[in-house]
Scaffold this motif. Structure first.
Motif, PDB file in Angstrom:
ATOM      1  N   ALA A 175      39.286  28.921  47.274  1.00 26.23           N
ATOM      2  CA  ALA A 175      38.685  29.786  46.348  1.00 26.23           C
ATOM      3  C   ALA A 175      37.313  30.194  46.992  1.00 26.23           C
ATOM      4  N   ILE A 176      36.919  31.652  46.707  1.00 28.23           N
ATOM      5  CA  ILE A 176      36.011  32.326  47.397  1.00 28.23           C
ATOM      6  C   ILE A 176      35.025  32.764  46.121  1.00 28.23           C
ATOM      7  N   ALA A 177      33.557  32.328  46.082  1.00 25.81           N
ATOM      8  CA  ALA A 177      32.898  33.100  45.155  1.00 25.81           C
ATOM      9  C   ALA A 177      32.365  34.086  45.605  1.00 25.81           C
ATOM     10  N   VAL A 178      32.469  35.175  44.766  1.00 26.15           N
ATOM     11  CA  VAL A 178      31.980  36.596  44.988  1.00 26.15           C
ATOM     12  C   VAL A 178      31.045  37.060  43.828  1.00 26.15           C
ATOM     13  N   PRO A 179      30.425  37.920  44.101  1.00 30.25           N
ATOM     14  CA  PRO A 179      29.574  38.390  42.918  1.00 30.25           C
ATOM     15  C   PRO A 179      30.319  39.507  42.173  1.00 30.25           C
ATOM     16  N   SER A 180      31.326  40.101  42.780  1.00 35.75           N
ATOM     17  CA  SER A 180      32.119  41.156  42.082  1.00 35.75           C
ATOM     18  C   SER A 180      33.202  41.003  42.567  1.00 35.75           C
ATOM     19  N   ILE A 181      34.479  40.720  41.849  1.00 40.47           N
ATOM     20  CA  ILE A 181      35.917  40.870  42.200  1.00 40.47           C
ATOM     21  C   ILE A 181      36.171  42.167  42.626  1.00 40.47           C
ATOM     22  N   ALA A 182      35.986  43.103  41.762  1.00 44.71           N
ATOM     23  CA  ALA A 182      36.043  44.554  42.037  1.00 44.71           C
ATOM     24  C   ALA A 182      35.832  44.634  43.473  1.00 44.71           C
ATOM     25  N   ASP A 183      34.593  44.583  43.847  1.00 45.60           N
ATOM     26  CA  ASP A 183      34.071  44.942  45.308  1.00 45.60           C
ATOM     27  C   ASP A 183      34.736  44.134  46.514  1.00 45.60           C
ATOM     28  N   ALA A 184      35.327  42.746  46.019  1.00 46.14           N
ATOM     29  CA  ALA A 184      35.893  42.138  47.009  1.00 46.14           C
ATOM     30  C   ALA A 184      37.280  42.150  47.197  1.00 46.14           C
ATOM     31  N   LEU A 185      37.907  42.526  46.495  1.00 47.43           N
ATOM     32  CA  LEU A 185      39.329  42.377  46.286  1.00 47.43           C
ATOM     33  C   LEU A 185      40.110  43.346  47.192  1.00 47.43           C
ATOM     34  N   PRO A 186      39.672  44.428  47.459  1.00 49.05           N
ATOM     35  CA  PRO A 186      40.413  45.428  48.324  1.00 49.05           C
ATOM     36  C   PRO A 186      40.477  44.941  49.719  1.00 49.05           C
ATOM     37  N   THR A 187      39.380  44.201  50.119  1.00 45.72           N
ATOM     38  CA  THR A 187      39.318  43.564  51.367  1.00 45.72           C
ATOM     39  C   THR A 187      40.212  42.666  51.615  1.00 45.72           C
ATOM     40  N   PHE A 188      40.416  41.611  50.587  1.00 48.69           N
ATOM     41  CA  PHE A 188      41.403  40.571  50.900  1.00 48.69           C
ATOM     42  C   PHE A 188      42.759  41.065  50.771  1.00 48.69           C
TER      43      PHE A 188
ATOM     44  N   ARG B 256      25.105  29.688  39.982  1.00 40.40           N
ATOM     45  CA  ARG B 256      24.189  28.923  40.680  1.00 40.40           C
ATOM     46  C   ARG B 256      24.464  28.917  42.159  1.00 40.40           C
ATOM     47  N   PHE B 257      25.734  28.834  42.442  1.00 42.94           N
ATOM     48  CA  PHE B 257      26.433  28.531  43.777  1.00 42.94           C
ATOM     49  C   PHE B 257      25.996  30.018  44.582  1.00 42.94           C
ATOM     50  N   LEU B 258      26.330  30.922  44.044  1.00 45.47           N
ATOM     51  CA  LEU B 258      26.152  32.360  44.703  1.00 45.47           C
ATOM     52  C   LEU B 258      24.493  32.302  45.043  1.00 45.47           C
ATOM     53  N   GLU B 259      23.753  31.940  43.951  1.00 50.45           N
ATOM     54  CA  GLU B 259      22.370  32.115  44.268  1.00 50.45           C
ATOM     55  C   GLU B 259      21.757  31.153  45.418  1.00 50.45           C
ATOM     56  N   ARG B 260      22.249  30.067  45.597  1.00 47.63           N
ATOM     57  CA  ARG B 260      22.066  28.908  46.549  1.00 47.63           C
ATOM     58  C   ARG B 260      22.628  29.261  47.950  1.00 47.63           C
ATOM     59  N   ARG B 261      24.041  29.741  47.951  1.00 49.23           N
ATOM     60  CA  ARG B 261      24.698  29.828  49.268  1.00 49.23           C
ATOM     61  C   ARG B 261      24.890  31.125  49.913  1.00 49.23           C
ATOM     62  N   GLY B 262      24.986  32.075  48.613  1.00 49.22           N
ATOM     63  CA  GLY B 262      25.529  33.515  48.645  1.00 49.22           C
ATOM     64  C   GLY B 262      27.150  33.286  48.421  1.00 49.22           C
ATOM     65  N   PRO B 263      27.943  34.424  48.783  1.00 46.19           N
ATOM     66  CA  PRO B 263      29.282  34.551  48.542  1.00 46.19           C
ATOM     67  C   PRO B 263      29.810  33.685  49.513  1.00 46.19           C
ATOM     68  N   GLY B 264      31.086  33.145  49.533  1.00 46.06           N
ATOM     69  CA  GLY B 264      31.741  32.386  50.481  1.00 46.06           C
ATOM     70  C   GLY B 264      32.754  31.241  49.902  1.00 46.06           C
ATOM     71  N   LEU B 265      33.252  30.456  50.799  1.00 46.66           N
ATOM     72  CA  LEU B 265      33.889  29.413  50.454  1.00 46.66           C
ATOM     73  C   LEU B 265      33.458  28.468  49.201  1.00 46.66           C
ATOM     74  N   HIS B 266      34.396  28.567  48.180  1.00 46.12           N
ATOM     75  CA  HIS B 266      33.770  27.606  46.834  1.00 46.12           C
ATOM     76  C   HIS B 266      34.463  26.251  46.828  1.00 46.12           C
ATOM     77  N   HIS B 267      35.848  26.371  46.972  1.00 45.30           N
ATOM     78  CA  HIS B 267      36.488  25.112  46.931  1.00 45.30           C
ATOM     79  C   HIS B 267      37.744  25.324  47.558  1.00 45.30           C
ATOM     80  N   VAL B 268      38.530  24.146  47.881  1.00 40.93           N
ATOM     81  CA  VAL B 268      39.702  23.939  48.505  1.00 40.93           C
ATOM     82  C   VAL B 268      40.462  23.412  47.563  1.00 40.93           C
ATOM     83  N   ALA B 269      41.924  23.660  47.172  1.00 42.40           N
ATOM     84  CA  ALA B 269      42.674  22.990  46.097  1.00 42.40           C
ATOM     85  C   ALA B 269      43.861  22.568  46.854  1.00 42.40           C
ATOM     86  N   TYR B 270      44.384  21.301  46.400  1.00 45.19           N
ATOM     87  CA  TYR B 270      45.416  20.720  46.819  1.00 45.19           C
ATOM     88  C   TYR B 270      46.436  20.274  45.554  1.00 45.19           C
ATOM     89  N   ARG B 271      47.414  20.544  45.705  1.00 49.75           N
ATOM     90  CA  ARG B 271      48.532  20.201  44.676  1.00 49.75           C
ATOM     91  C   ARG B 271      49.129  18.882  44.608  1.00 49.75           C
TER      92      ARG B 271
END
Ligand code: CO
Length: 142
Positions: free
Chosen positions: A13-26, A71-86
């Motif tokens: 998971a990646i935290a972004v300020p705007s899905i609309a802005d980030a999505l095309p790149t990914f 709060r995460f975005l404020e502290r660390r900016g956009p980027g890796l938020h978490h890794v999920a294992y099934r």
């Protein structure tokens, strides 16, 4: 006790300020389509999955300034938020890991996106990375 099977990576998971802005790149990087946007009010986020298989991406956008992701975005900016294992059983996994001395954010599983039971381990316990345990099927319906 059963021997522990290697856990598959469910999503990153990646935290972004705007899905609309980030999505095309990914979508360009991965060549993958994205799921419809989904609102998880309990976590104060809107999210979208890029791709459908193991290791797909989850983009998280905060719904308001008070949400943990804001709060995460404020502290660390956009980027890796978490890794999920099934895991086959999130309660059992949580117990196994806290018994081993790892710190959990959630004492009990809660409901995540798509109705899956999830729990988080504290980033302080895993080299600064928030780890999600997600119970359920290999592929979520999109
Ligand atoms: Co997640």
């Amino acid at each position: 006790m059963d021997e522990l099977k290697e856990l598959p990576l469910d999503h990153v998971a990646i935290a972004v300020p705007s899905i609309a802005d980030a999505l095309p790149t990914f979508e360009r990087i991965t060549g993958a389509r994205s799921s419809p946007r989904r609102r998880v009010a309990a976590q104060g986020v809107e999210l979208v999955f890029v791709g459908t298989g193991d290791g797909r991406l989850e983009l998280l956008e905060p719904l308001d300034d008070d949400s943990p992701v804001a709060r995460f975005l404020e502290r660390r900016g956009p980027g890796l938020h978490h890794v999920a294992y099934r895991v086959p059983d999130v309660e059992a996994a949580l117990e196994r890991l806290t018994d081993a001395g790892l710190r959990a954010v959630d004492e009990r599983p809660r409901e995540g996106a798509g109705g899956h039971r999830i729990a988080f381990l504290h980033p302080g316990t895993a080299s600064g990375v928030l780890v999600e345990l997600v119970e359920g099927a290999a592929t979520r319906p999109t």
